[in-house]
Design an enzyme around this catalytic site. Structure first.
Site, PDB file in Angstrom:
ATOM      1  N   LYS A   1       0.841  -1.196   0.000  1.00 29.21           N
ATOM      2  CA  LYS A   1       0.000   0.000   0.000  1.00 29.21           C
ATOM      3  C   LYS A   1       0.877   1.247   0.000  1.00 29.21           C
ATOM      4  O   LYS A   1       1.908   1.291   0.680  1.00 29.21           O
ATOM      5  CB  LYS A   1      -0.910  -0.001   1.233  1.00 29.21           C
ATOM      6  CG  LYS A   1      -1.880   1.182   1.294  1.00 29.21           C
ATOM      7  CD  LYS A   1      -2.724   1.135   2.568  1.00 29.21           C
ATOM      8  CE  LYS A   1      -3.743   2.267   2.607  1.00 29.21           C
ATOM      9  NZ  LYS A   1      -4.537   2.258   3.860  1.00 29.21           N
TER      10      LYS A   1
ATOM     11  N   SER B   1      -9.367   2.137   3.175  1.00 32.09           N
ATOM     12  CA  SER B   1      -8.563   2.870   2.216  1.00 32.09           C
ATOM     13  C   SER B   1      -7.559   2.002   1.457  1.00 32.09           C
ATOM     14  O   SER B   1      -6.962   2.450   0.486  1.00 32.09           O
ATOM     15  CB  SER B   1      -7.816   4.002   2.931  1.00 32.09           C
ATOM     16  OG  SER B   1      -6.932   3.488   3.933  1.00 32.09           O
TER      17      SER B   1
ATOM     18  N   GLY C   1      -6.441   1.668   9.802  1.00 25.32           N
ATOM     19  CA  GLY C   1      -6.662   2.674  10.840  1.00 25.32           C
ATOM     20  C   GLY C   1      -8.112   2.764  11.268  1.00 25.32           C
ATOM     21  O   GLY C   1      -8.420   3.252  12.357  1.00 25.32           O
ATOM     22  N   GLY C   2      -9.011   2.320  10.394  1.00 21.00           N
ATOM     23  CA  GLY C   2     -10.435   2.304  10.707  1.00 21.00           C
ATOM     24  C   GLY C   2     -11.117   1.245   9.858  1.00 21.00           C
ATOM     25  O   GLY C   2     -12.102   1.511   9.182  1.00 21.00           O
ATOM     26  N   GLY C   3     -10.546   0.046   9.885  1.00 19.72           N
ATOM     27  CA  GLY C   3     -11.059  -1.037   9.043  1.00 19.72           C
ATOM     28  C   GLY C   3     -10.477  -1.038   7.650  1.00 19.72           C
ATOM     29  O   GLY C   3     -10.976  -1.743   6.767  1.00 19.72           O
ATOM     30  N   SER C   4      -9.411  -0.294   7.426  1.00 21.49           N
ATOM     31  CA  SER C   4      -8.909  -0.069   6.068  1.00 21.49           C
ATOM     32  C   SER C   4      -8.257  -1.278   5.411  1.00 21.49           C
ATOM     33  O   SER C   4      -7.956  -1.238   4.226  1.00 21.49           O
ATOM     34  CB  SER C   4      -7.913   1.104   6.067  1.00 21.49           C
ATOM     35  OG  SER C   4      -8.580   2.305   6.350  1.00 21.49           O
TER      36      SER C   4
END
Length: 622
Positions: free
Chosen positions: A211, A287, A308-311
């Site tokens: 990524k 993301s 970081g939030g389900g990414s």
């Protein structure tokens, strides 16, 4: 705006909250008050938020209408703030494991993880007929060892496939950057090692995508932006990348992502919108959109993302692959963009849970003794090298090897998704009981929406703070319109709100640990909706779709905000043929048990996996 102060919730003490199945605690659904915007509308909205006249008032109204004021900003809490979710090690879930000596190299850890897997004969007995299967790490390794194919041959097919996927009619936009010359150089070196009979590990010659939030030479690290790499040059590999490289892996480029990781769709106005290989008219999720999509499409058996939030887990579920997010601190964060200091974590995306275990073996564990593992907190670097927990690997020989697993389920939360997801995930739980006798325990998990808002406030504050010094000098035209809106909102949070969010973090962690005293893992769907359509008006500006966004992150937040390990496994499809994932959330440091549970879930589902609409077979003999 003190005269406009809203009334905040007064939270009762943690010990007064009933977590049992008959609790009177009310499940609060996401209260999203924001219409979808794209194109000209999102531009106007960004301009208004950035204006000195209207911006402050609009941001106040947004926070009030979406209950941030009531549930977080002006709330009264008794808990102390918890700023970093570092957990003491208590030896969870290590009853059945491969014995691991201390201080092994990445290559040695990969070998140990491989020894924990079934042999090809054992696999054929369990799954004699598969309608579709992605090539695994061991498939590549065996083909290379037999000289049927070489890493150079695979690399050439990969390069051709990426070029084909980028055709202008409907580009898949898998990568932000990839370098054919560098890929072929790595592949040539790997091919020579196999010719000499000296491969470094089973990862030698295996294609792995990274990524574009993780440093990997020779590429710049853009974070999905057009400017960040100009002010923060990439000078060396991230720690996790170094470990993969030391195992002989071929690092094939930087995958596409939502700009700054500030969204759930993967729509990037600068580098194109990553499309879902199961239906190229739909999102891949964000993301880590490109990382999920390349694994789904067969371009790579492995990709790294940042969660970081389900990414990692969210796009993995939407694309029908495995997504593993380890415990906070399990994988060194060195060389990862510091966009979310206390909630972000390097994660692994693969086609199977066995491949996730191998890569987990390669990149997990503390950095060398002469370097303490570090976490950045509000600009300061804090060491946490002492008492680093050991890394354990589960024996993935037989999924039914444990019959005593207890799964915690909060019914109202579990069912807050589309009917297709609810039915599919419920049937998956039935399979676990029928095959292994695993019992589901009904519990109540309070204040889930409160945690979502507190996490949003935290990740937003950390993101805006991490790049604040650059934003002062930045030409705003270099930012996408949806990212400009996100940064305006992130910058509106104040110190009291941040502190309250960290108090909520402490409070939620206490709830979760009480649940874990009764159960081994918590089970949920991975997302509340499957992949939704990409609309043309969003391609050049990005989009604001907070309703779908809230549904996508509904089950993700605890893994990040509380630093817990979590994994998603594909368990079926909706009526449109779009993948559905089931998520397991574990106790701190319980990756060994969590991977075993995911392996057991994968076993009855893998025979029904379907080939995506866009798929590249890099090991075929043609």
């Amino acid at each position: 705006m003190g005269f406009l102060k809203d009334e905040g919730v007064v939270y009762k003490p943690v010990d007064s909250v009933d977590l049992g199945p008959d609790s009177k605690e009310v499940y609060l659904r996401a209260n999203v008050k924001a219409p979808r915007m794209a194109g000209f509308l999102v531009k106007v909205f960004a301009w208004l938020l950035e204006s000195r006249i209207f911006g402050a008032l609009m941001l106040y109204i947004l926070k009030r209408n979406n209950l941030i004021h009531k549930l977080v900003s002006f709330a009264e809490l008794q808990e102390s703030p918890l700023f970093v979710p570092l957990h003491p090690h208590e030896g969870h879930g290590e009853e059945e494991k491969c014995t691991k000596p201390d201080h092994l190299s990445p290559v040695e850890q990969v070998q140990l993880a491989t020894d924990c897997l079934q042999t090809s004969e054992e696999m054929n007995k369990i799954n004699p007929k598969l309608s579709f299967q992605r090539w695994t790490i061991l498939d590549y390794s065996r083909r290379y060892m037999s000289q049927e194919v070489t890493p150079v041959m695979v690399a050439k097919k990969f390069i051709a496939a990426v070029i084909e996927s980028s055709k202008p009619l409907r580009p898949m936009s898998f990568f932000i950057d990839f370098n054919p010359e560098d890929i072929l150089q790595q592949a040539t070196e790997s091919t020579h090692r196999y010719e000499r009979g000296e491969p470094i590990s089973v990862l030698d010659g295996v294609l792995i995508a990274i990524k574009d939030e993780i440093d990997c030479l020779p590429y710049p690290t853009t974070g999905g932006t057009k400017w960040l790499h100009k002010v923060r040059p990439c000078i060396e590999d991230a720690c996790c990348v170094k470990r993969l490289r030391s195992c002989g892996a071929i690092l094939v480029g930087k995958t596409n992502m939502h700009e700054l990781g500030a969204g759930t769709s993967g729509i990037n106005p600068h580098y194109g919108t990553t499309r879902n290989p199961y239906d190229s008219s739909r999102i891949a999720g964000g993301s880590s959109s490109g990382s999920a999509a390349v694994v789904c499409a067969g371009l790579c058996p492995v990709a790294l993302g940042v969660d970081g939030g389900g990414s990692v887990r969210m796009p993995a579920a939407l694309c029908g692959v495995v997504g593993l997010k380890p415990t906070f601190g399990r994988i060194p964060h060195s060389g990862v963009l510091p966009l979310n200091w206390t909630v972000g974590m390097v994660g692994i995306l693969t086609g199977t849970i066995e491949d996730a275990l191998i890569v987990y073996g390669a990149i997990s564990g503390p950095i060398s003794s002469d370097q303490s593992a570090q976490v950045m907190v509000c600009g300061d670097i804090t060491s946490h090298s002492d008492a680093e927990p050991k890394v354990y690997f589960p024996l993935l020989k037989a999924p039914e090897s444990r019959s005593d697993i207890k799964l915690a389920k909060y019914g109202e939360w579990f069912n807050d998704c589309t009917d297709d997801i609810r039915v599919c995930c419920s049937k998956a739980l039935d399979k676990l009981f029928d095959l292994y006798g695993w019992k589901t325990i009904e519990v109540t998990m309070p204040e889930i929406e409160v945690m979502r808002l507190a996490h949003y406030l935290t990740i937003g504050s950390e993101c805006s703070t991490s790049i604040a010094c650059h934003l002062e000098k930045l030409d705003m035209a270099e930012l996408g319109w949806d990212a400009r809106v996100a940064l305006s909102v992130y910058g509106a949070f104040n110190s009291r709100e941040y502190l309250n969010a960290q108090m909520i973090r402490n409070r939620q962690l206490q709830f979760y640990m009480k649940i874990f005293a009764k159960a081994d893992v918590i089970v949920t769907p991975t997302t509340g909706v499957t992949a939704y359509p990409i609309k043309d008006d969003a391609l050049k500006t990005g989009e604001l779709d907070y309703i779908n966004g809230a549904a996508l992150v509904r089950y993700q937040i605890a893994g990040n905000f509380l630093g817990l390990p979590a994994v998603t496994v594909p368990v079926g499809y909706d009526k449109s043929g779009l993948p559905i994932g089931l998520q397991f959330i574990g106790k701190p440091w319980s990756e060994s048990l969590l991977i075993h549970v995911a392996f057991a879930m994968q076993a009855p589902c893998i025979s029904d996996y379907r080939r995506p609409e866009i798929f590249y077979d890099l090991l075929s003999k043609d």
